[in-house]
Design an enzyme around this catalytic site. Structure first.
Site, PDB file in Angstrom:
ATOM      1  N   ASP A 103      29.411 -95.205  44.247  1.00  0.00           N
ATOM      2  CA  ASP A 103      29.231 -94.300  43.112  1.00  0.00           C
ATOM      3  C   ASP A 103      28.854 -92.908  43.615  1.00  0.00           C
ATOM      4  O   ASP A 103      29.731 -92.081  43.823  1.00  0.00           O
ATOM      5  CB  ASP A 103      28.274 -94.860  42.050  1.00  0.00           C
ATOM      6  N   ILE A 133      26.733-101.759  36.225  1.00  0.00           N
ATOM      7  CA  ILE A 133      27.290-103.110  36.208  1.00  0.00           C
ATOM      8  C   ILE A 133      26.468-104.051  37.079  1.00  0.00           C
ATOM      9  O   ILE A 133      25.776-103.621  38.005  1.00  0.00           O
ATOM     10  CB  ILE A 133      28.775-103.129  36.657  1.00  0.00           C
TER      11      ILE A 133
END
Length: 176
Positions: A105, A155
């Site tokens: 990310d 997630i």
């Protein structure tokens, strides 16, 4: 089916079958690129243990595997500081190294690993990740193999956790 981890609710996002397909695709791409070379796969713990395990099942050529432990999250928030908790002890001079990540990310871990392996005199360094969040990734380091691009959502499952829980789930859930 919704699940609860600590104080948060999560809903199904990516099935076990989709995960398997994405990992098989990555393993084939890596195998095609490696030719006759014997790469060293470096899994990044804790999150990538399930990705590496399944990746190894799909990678049909000669290879070696090792692990390094890095930490950059506290609960659901990135600390923006990456710590190496368990390091490498093998000589990687002249070897092709493929770092296998669960998720990329911010790219802070990728950046830190890039620096680390630059000091190890590797022949080539490549990055593979099951998940990439293109909205969040702003680094200049190329991610060579990407299983699935996802939106910038939190997630859990398939190795990814929320404050220690959820790593054992065979599919991926997103925050409700």
């Amino acid at each position: 089916m919704e699940i609860q981890l600590h104080d948060k609710q999560f809903v199904p996002f990516i099935s076990a079958a989709e995960l398997d397909w994405a990992i098989a695709k990555m393993a084939k791409q890596v195998a095609d690129d490696m030719g006759d070379e014997t790469p060293v796969f470096i899994g990044v713990l804790n999150g990538a243990f399930m990705v590496v395990s399944d990746f190894m099942k799909h990678y049909k050529k000669s290879c070696e595997v090792s692990f390094i432990k890095m930490a950059s999250y506290d609960g659901m928030e990135t600390t923006h500081e990456v710590k190496q908790l368990i390091g490498l002890n093998q000589d990687l001079t002249g070897r092709t190294v493929v770092v296998v990540e669960d998720i990329v990310d911010t790219g802070n871990t990728v950046e830190e690993l890039h620096k680390l392996f630059a000091e190890k005199n590797v022949k080539a360094l490549k990055f593979a990740t099951l998940f990439l969040k293109p909205e969040a990734y702003k680094k200049d380091i190329k991610i060579d193999y990407i299983g699935i691009e996802i939106e910038n959502r939190f997630i859990v499952g398939f190795g990814l956790d929320y404050d220690g829980l959820g790593r054992n789930l065979p599919e991926v859930y997103q925050l409700k």
